[in-house]
Design a protein around this motif. Structure first.
Motif, PDB file in Angstrom:
ATOM      1  N   HIS A 176      37.809  67.775 -75.712  1.00 31.16           N
ATOM      2  CA  HIS A 176      36.558  67.973 -74.992  1.00 31.16           C
ATOM      3  C   HIS A 176      36.553  69.379 -74.389  1.00 31.16           C
ATOM      4  CE1 HIS A 176      39.288  66.554 -71.730  1.00 31.16           C
ATOM      5  NE2 HIS A 176      38.662  67.500 -71.055  1.00 31.16           N
ATOM      6  N   GLU A 177      35.395  69.800 -73.941  1.00 32.53           N
ATOM      7  CA  GLU A 177      35.263  71.071 -73.244  1.00 32.53           C
ATOM      8  C   GLU A 177      34.852  70.822 -71.797  1.00 32.53           C
ATOM      9  OE1 GLU A 177      34.040  74.709 -75.946  1.00 32.53           O
ATOM     10  OE2 GLU A 177      32.470  73.196 -75.976  1.00 32.53           O
ATOM     11  N   VAL A 178      35.248  71.735 -70.950  1.00 34.91           N
ATOM     12  CA  VAL A 178      34.857  71.697 -69.541  1.00 34.91           C
ATOM     13  C   VAL A 178      34.103  72.972 -69.229  1.00 34.91           C
ATOM     14  CG1 VAL A 178      35.694  71.763 -67.161  1.00 34.91           C
ATOM     15  CG2 VAL A 178      36.782  70.232 -68.804  1.00 34.91           C
ATOM     16  N   LYS A 179      32.963  72.836 -68.585  1.00 33.42           N
ATOM     17  CA  LYS A 179      32.157  73.997 -68.232  1.00 33.42           C
ATOM     18  C   LYS A 179      31.737  73.918 -66.766  1.00 33.42           C
ATOM     19  CE  LYS A 179      30.206  74.817 -72.863  1.00 33.42           C
ATOM     20  NZ  LYS A 179      30.824  76.147 -73.091  1.00 33.42           N
ATOM     21  N   ILE A 180      31.959  75.004 -66.041  1.00 32.95           N
ATOM     22  CA  ILE A 180      31.516  75.090 -64.651  1.00 32.95           C
ATOM     23  C   ILE A 180      30.028  75.409 -64.652  1.00 32.95           C
ATOM     24  CG2 ILE A 180      31.749  76.339 -62.482  1.00 32.95           C
ATOM     25  CD1 ILE A 180      34.668  76.866 -63.216  1.00 32.95           C
ATOM     26  N   ALA A 181      29.231  74.516 -64.072  1.00 41.10           N
ATOM     27  CA  ALA A 181      27.777  74.672 -64.098  1.00 41.10           C
ATOM     28  C   ALA A 181      27.177  74.931 -62.717  1.00 41.10           C
ATOM     29  CB  ALA A 181      27.125  73.431 -64.696  1.00 41.10           C
ATOM     30  N   ALA A 182      27.951  74.709 -61.658  1.00 45.38           N
ATOM     31  CA  ALA A 182      27.403  74.909 -60.316  1.00 45.38           C
ATOM     32  C   ALA A 182      28.507  75.257 -59.338  1.00 45.38           C
ATOM     33  CB  ALA A 182      26.665  73.650 -59.842  1.00 45.38           C
ATOM     34  N   LEU A 183      28.168  76.107 -58.393  1.00 44.43           N
ATOM     35  CA  LEU A 183      29.075  76.485 -57.320  1.00 44.43           C
ATOM     36  C   LEU A 183      28.315  76.332 -56.011  1.00 44.43           C
ATOM     37  CD1 LEU A 183      30.348  79.818 -58.890  1.00 44.43           C
ATOM     38  CD2 LEU A 183      31.728  77.772 -58.639  1.00 44.43           C
ATOM     39  N   THR A 184      28.880  75.621 -55.064  1.00 48.79           N
ATOM     40  CA  THR A 184      28.264  75.500 -53.748  1.00 48.79           C
ATOM     41  C   THR A 184      29.326  75.758 -52.696  1.00 48.79           C
ATOM     42  OG1 THR A 184      28.711  73.129 -53.426  1.00 48.79           O
ATOM     43  CG2 THR A 184      26.712  73.725 -54.646  1.00 48.79           C
ATOM     44  N   GLY A 185      28.895  76.289 -51.562  1.00 49.85           N
ATOM     45  CA  GLY A 185      29.885  76.565 -50.541  1.00 49.85           C
ATOM     46  C   GLY A 185      29.272  76.849 -49.189  1.00 49.85           C
ATOM     47  N   THR A 186      30.079  76.622 -48.173  1.00 49.76           N
ATOM     48  CA  THR A 186      29.719  76.923 -46.792  1.00 49.76           C
ATOM     49  C   THR A 186      30.789  77.817 -46.201  1.00 49.76           C
ATOM     50  OG1 THR A 186      28.632  74.786 -46.501  1.00 49.76           O
ATOM     51  CG2 THR A 186      29.282  75.941 -44.510  1.00 49.76           C
ATOM     52  N   TYR A 189      34.350  78.347 -70.590  1.00 51.35           N
ATOM     53  CA  TYR A 189      34.377  77.334 -69.543  1.00 51.35           C
ATOM     54  C   TYR A 189      33.327  77.595 -68.453  1.00 51.35           C
ATOM     55  CZ  TYR A 189      37.541  80.878 -67.550  1.00 51.35           C
ATOM     56  OH  TYR A 189      38.097  82.053 -67.108  1.00 51.35           O
ATOM     57  N   ILE A 190      32.425  78.521 -68.711  1.00 57.53           N
ATOM     58  CA  ILE A 190      31.280  78.753 -67.843  1.00 57.53           C
ATOM     59  C   ILE A 190      30.033  78.301 -68.588  1.00 57.53           C
ATOM     60  CG2 ILE A 190      29.868  80.513 -66.711  1.00 57.53           C
ATOM     61  CD1 ILE A 190      32.458  79.979 -65.265  1.00 57.53           C
ATOM     62  N   ALA A 191      29.183  77.492 -67.949  1.00 62.34           N
ATOM     63  CA  ALA A 191      27.972  76.980 -68.587  1.00 62.34           C
ATOM     64  C   ALA A 191      27.006  78.114 -68.901  1.00 62.34           C
ATOM     65  CB  ALA A 191      27.303  75.946 -67.687  1.00 62.34           C
ATOM     66  N   ASP A 192      26.051  77.838 -69.803  1.00 68.00           N
ATOM     67  CA  ASP A 192      25.067  78.855 -70.179  1.00 68.00           C
ATOM     68  C   ASP A 192      24.278  79.339 -68.969  1.00 68.00           C
ATOM     69  OD1 ASP A 192      25.888  78.687 -72.789  1.00 68.00           O
ATOM     70  OD2 ASP A 192      24.329  77.267 -73.374  1.00 68.00           O
ATOM     71  N   THR A 193      24.009  78.441 -68.047  1.00 66.68           N
ATOM     72  CA  THR A 193      23.361  78.815 -66.793  1.00 66.68           C
ATOM     73  C   THR A 193      24.148  78.196 -65.646  1.00 66.68           C
ATOM     74  OG1 THR A 193      21.150  78.957 -67.774  1.00 66.68           O
ATOM     75  CG2 THR A 193      21.277  78.698 -65.392  1.00 66.68           C
ATOM     76  N   VAL A 194      24.487  79.012 -64.664  1.00 62.46           N
ATOM     77  CA  VAL A 194      25.249  78.546 -63.506  1.00 62.46           C
ATOM     78  C   VAL A 194      24.384  78.674 -62.258  1.00 62.46           C
ATOM     79  CG1 VAL A 194      27.315  78.854 -62.103  1.00 62.46           C
ATOM     80  CG2 VAL A 194      27.420  79.257 -64.571  1.00 62.46           C
ATOM     81  N   GLU A 195      24.316  77.591 -61.499  1.00 63.96           N
ATOM     82  CA  GLU A 195      23.607  77.592 -60.220  1.00 63.96           C
ATOM     83  C   GLU A 195      24.613  77.879 -59.100  1.00 63.96           C
ATOM     84  OE1 GLU A 195      20.400  76.934 -59.419  1.00 63.96           O
ATOM     85  OE2 GLU A 195      19.511  75.760 -61.042  1.00 63.96           O
ATOM     86  N   LEU A 196      24.187  78.690 -58.140  1.00 66.94           N
ATOM     87  CA  LEU A 196      25.048  79.010 -57.001  1.00 66.94           C
ATOM     88  C   LEU A 196      24.253  78.771 -55.719  1.00 66.94           C
ATOM     89  CD1 LEU A 196      27.324  82.152 -56.712  1.00 66.94           C
ATOM     90  CD2 LEU A 196      26.179  81.181 -54.742  1.00 66.94           C
ATOM     91  N   TYR A 197      24.763  77.885 -54.871  1.00 73.21           N
ATOM     92  CA  TYR A 197      24.115  77.568 -53.601  1.00 73.21           C
ATOM     93  C   TYR A 197      25.041  77.975 -52.449  1.00 73.21           C
ATOM     94  CZ  TYR A 197      20.866  74.472 -56.123  1.00 73.21           C
ATOM     95  OH  TYR A 197      19.915  73.955 -56.960  1.00 73.21           O
ATOM     96  N   GLN A 198      24.473  78.621 -51.454  1.00 75.86           N
ATOM     97  CA  GLN A 198      25.191  78.907 -50.224  1.00 75.86           C
ATOM     98  C   GLN A 198      24.495  78.171 -49.082  1.00 75.86           C
ATOM     99  OE1 GLN A 198      24.939  83.136 -49.883  1.00 75.86           O
ATOM    100  NE2 GLN A 198      26.901  83.489 -50.870  1.00 75.86           N
ATOM    101  N   THR A 199      25.280  77.514 -48.248  1.00 75.91           N
ATOM    102  CA  THR A 199      24.722  76.867 -47.066  1.00 75.91           C
ATOM    103  C   THR A 199      24.617  77.888 -45.946  1.00 75.91           C
ATOM    104  OG1 THR A 199      25.792  74.797 -47.690  1.00 75.91           O
ATOM    105  CG2 THR A 199      24.977  74.969 -45.450  1.00 75.91           C
TER     106      THR A 199
END
Length: 254
Positions: A75-85, A165-175
């Motif tokens: 299988h493959e693993v892809k990072i699709a989102a990053l969130t952080g505070t 291992y990075i998705a075609d589009t990555v979402e990044l959220y900051q709190t």
């Protein structure tokens, strides 16, 4: 790797950590190191070497263990989102920027290791201020980091294109944060009636796509800043990247 393989999309949610952001940074570096090693081994059809953590079967603790390509996970693993505070939000920004620029170790590890927290106890910022004191600590060391990042110049289209291992589009959220019970108003993206809020939580949203050159991001997504890479252009000339750089200290102040 075959496109027929099952793909697991994961999101990294990183909590506020204050100075323990160094731990978050180290974890991101280690995670990326292993994902890149697996990608390299799979693409070159070469074995990967691990180390036994405890006695098991024919292996003793500390023995080298060879994993052949035929034993690789199917299988493959892809990072699709990053969130952080706070420290987690800083880590998310530095990780994505480090991958895109090819400066992962410098930005993720170096930013935390080279930061001199003692400078935040200096008073040299007071002499340059023309207004009332607004912080107990000297924030000029943070400004130095920001100024250094702003000078980064893209010397390529993007290094994300080659990272499987990075998705075609990555979402990044900051709190981000505002004080509880202090009302504030916002104007929705479609310019309809404004609302009054008393929440003590906010966030800012970004997106970066491997197909950024052709506008691969869905611009209809509300409140999302599109991070694009322009060869030969410094970061400081791109409004979206600057918004990300400027919002990072804001999440750090959570």
């Amino acid at each position: 790797m075959s496109d027929a393989k099952k793909t697991y999309y994961i999101g990294l949610s990183m909590a506020g950590t204050v100075s323990a952001g160094t731990y978050t940074a180290g974890s991101l570096i280690e995670l990326d190191r292993w994902l890149s090693k697996w990608q390299e081994a799979a693409e070159n059809n070469k074995p990967i070497w691990l180390k036994a953590l405890y006695d098991a079967g024919p292996y003793k603790k500390g023995d080298p263990v060879q994993v052949d390509p035929s034993e690789f996970p199917d299988h493959e693993v892809k990072i699709a989102a990053l969130t952080g505070t706070s420290g987690g939000g800083v880590g998310a920004t530095l990780y994505m920027l480090g991958l895109a620029t090819g400066r992962l170790d410098e930005l993720v590890r170096g930013t935390w290791q080279d930061f001199n927290i003692k400078k935040m106890l200096n008073t040299d910022d007071l002499s340059s201020m023309d207004k009332s004191v607004y912080s107990i600590l000297n924030v000029l060391p943070i400004e130095e980091v920001i100024s250094k990042i702003k000078t980064i110049k893209w010397d390529h289209s993007s290094r994300l294109d080659k990272i499987r291992y990075i998705a075609d589009t990555v979402e990044l959220y900051q709190t981000l944060t505002s004080y509880e019970a202090i009302p504030y108003s916002i104007v929705p993206y479609n310019n309809t009636a404004a609302g009054i809020f008393n929440n003590h939580y906010d966030y800012i949203r970004f997106g970066i796509s491997k197909s950024h050159i052709t506008g691969g991001l869905d611009s209809s997504k509300p409140y999302r800043y599109e991070l694009k890479v322009t060869n030969g252009q410094p970061l400081i000339l791109d409004a979206a990247w600057m918004k990300l750089v400027e919002s990072t200290p804001a999440t750090g102040a959570f």
